[in-house]
Write an enzyme that holds these catalytic residues in place. Structure first.
Site, PDB file in Angstrom:
ATOM      1  N   TYR A  34      44.131  35.657  27.389  1.00 41.84           N
ATOM      2  CA  TYR A  34      44.233  37.050  27.808  1.00 41.84           C
ATOM      3  C   TYR A  34      44.169  37.959  26.580  1.00 41.84           C
ATOM      4  CZ  TYR A  34      45.835  35.693  32.527  1.00 41.84           C
ATOM      5  OH  TYR A  34      45.929  35.176  33.791  1.00 41.84           O
ATOM      6  N   GLY A  68      43.069  42.475  43.387  1.00 38.70           N
ATOM      7  CA  GLY A  68      42.408  43.331  42.400  1.00 38.70           C
ATOM      8  C   GLY A  68      42.484  44.812  42.727  1.00 38.70           C
TER       9      GLY A  68
END
Length: 305
Positions: free
Chosen positions: A53, A201
Site C-alpha cells: 500500500y 468502493g
C-alpha cells in the site's frame, strides 16, 4: 469502549491500494494521522495495511503514528504484490521472510497481530508458502496468519496445509459471491471472516447516480476498472431502494449498508477505509442499527440476490 468488529483500513495512506501507478496519491501523512486519531477516539483498535500500500508508505505512516501517540492498535498487514513497478512479488518462502522484516521496521513493532497472504500464488509449492507463515508464527513475529482474496478451493487447500486463523475478502451488498462457498467453509472450519470493501468502493454511499459524473477524487475517477460492472440498471435501482430504507430509519445509505454486514453473524469484522475523519460517522451510526434476518434478506433482495 473498544469497537471489536470494525478495522481501520490504511489502503489509501500514501497511495491507492497496491496500484504502483498511484504511489504518492491518496492521503498525506497529516491526513492519515487525523483519520487514525478519529478512529482511535471512536474506539477502533484494529488497523489494517499491506506492505505494498503506497509502496510502503501506509505501513510507515502507521508506524510513525504509533511512535508519536504511544497508541498500539492490533495490526494486520499483508504481502504478495510488488512494492514498486518492476519489483518482485509472490509468496515464496524467501520473499515472505524478507517482507515481514521490512514491514516490522516500517510499522515500528516487534510483531504483527495478523499476517495475510494478499492473494493466491500458484508458483511456489503451497507447503512452502504455508511453511513460511508457520515459521513466523512459531518465531513470534506474527500472532496469527491467514489469507486474502482467496476463493473457496484455494482457502480449503490452505486449511488442509496449515493453521490459518482468518480470511479477508471483498463482501458487501454488491459483492456476495462468498456466500455460496467461502462463508460456509469458514463456519465449518472455525475461521474468522473479515469483509473488506464493505461499501463497494463508495458505491453504497450514494455518491454514484444515474447519468451523473463521478465526484472528483472518487474511486471511479482514480481506479474505476474494478467497479465498471456496477454501472447497470439493477444496481442503480437497488441503490435507490437502499436510500429510501435508510431515510426511513434516519440514517444514511453507508450506515445501513455497513449494518447489513455487521448483522451477519458469519462476519467477524469489517474493514473500513475512510478518506476523511468525518467518514467514520456512518460507522458509528451503523453500530446502532438493528436488522432482523428477514430485514437483511429483504434488503439484499433489492440487489437481485
Amino acid at each position: 469502549m473498544a469497537i471489536e468488529r470494525v478495522i481501520l483500513g490504511g489502503g489509501n495512506f500514501g497511495g491507492i491500494g497496491s496500484s504502483p501507478d498511484l504511489l504518492g496519491q491518496g492521503e498525506s501523512e497529516e491526513q492519515a494521522f487525523a483519520i487514525m486519531d478519529a478512529a482511535w477516539e471512536l474506539g477502533i483498535r484494529r488497523f489494517d495495511t499491506a506492505d505494498a500500500y503506497g509502496g510502503g508508505r501506509s505501513e510507515a505512516t502507521i508506524g510513525r503514528w504509533i511512535a508519536a501517540t504511544g497508541n498500539r492498535p492490533r495490526i494486520t498487514t499483508k504481502t504478495f504484490n510488488p512494492m514498486v513497478p518492476g519489483a518482485d512479488s509472490g509468496l515464496s518462502r524467501d520473499r515472505i521472510l524478507r517482507q515481514i522484516e521490512t514491514s516490522l521496521e516500517r510499522l515500528c513493532v516487534e510483531r504483527v497481530d495478523l499476517y495475510l497472504a494478499h492473494a493466491f500464488d500458484p508458483a511456489p509449492p503451497l507447503d512452502e508458502t504455508v511453511g513460511a507463515f508457520e515459521e513466523l508464527l512459531e518465531d513470534g513475529m506474527v500472532g496469527a496468519y491467514g489469507v486474502s482474496n482467496f476463493c473457496a478451493a484455494e482457502l480449503a487447500a490452505v486449511l488442509d496445509a496449515g493453521r490459518p486463523s482468518a480470511v479477508q475478502n471483498s463482501y458487501s451488498l454488491l459483492d456476495r459471491g462468498d456466500e455460496a462457498e467461502v462463508l460456509p467453509l469458514c463456519g465449518a472450519r472455525d475461521l474468522a471472516y473479515q469483509a473488506f470493501s464493505p461499501l463497494a468502493g463508495g458505491w453504497l454511499t450514494g455518491k454514484y447516480r444515474r447519468h451523473e459524473p463521478a465526484p472528483e477524487g472518487s474511486r471511479m475517477t482514480l481506479r474505476p476498472e474494478p467497479y465498471r460492472h456496477l454501472e447497470n440498471e439493477r444496481v442503480y435501482a437497488g441503490l435507490e431502494a437502499l436510500e429510501l430504507e435508510a431515510a426511513r430509519r434516519g440514517v444514511d445509505t453507508a450506515a445501513l449498508a455497513l449494518a447489513w454486514i455487521l448483522e451477519n453473524p458469519q462476519v467477524e469484522a469489517i474493514v473500513v477505509g475512510p478518506r476523511r475523519p468525518e467518514h467514520l460517522e456512518p460507522v458509528r451510526r451503523a453500530l446502532e442499527v438493528r436488522l432482523t434476518e428477514e430485514e437483511r434478506v429483504r434488503l439484499g433482495s433489492r440487489f437481485g440476490s
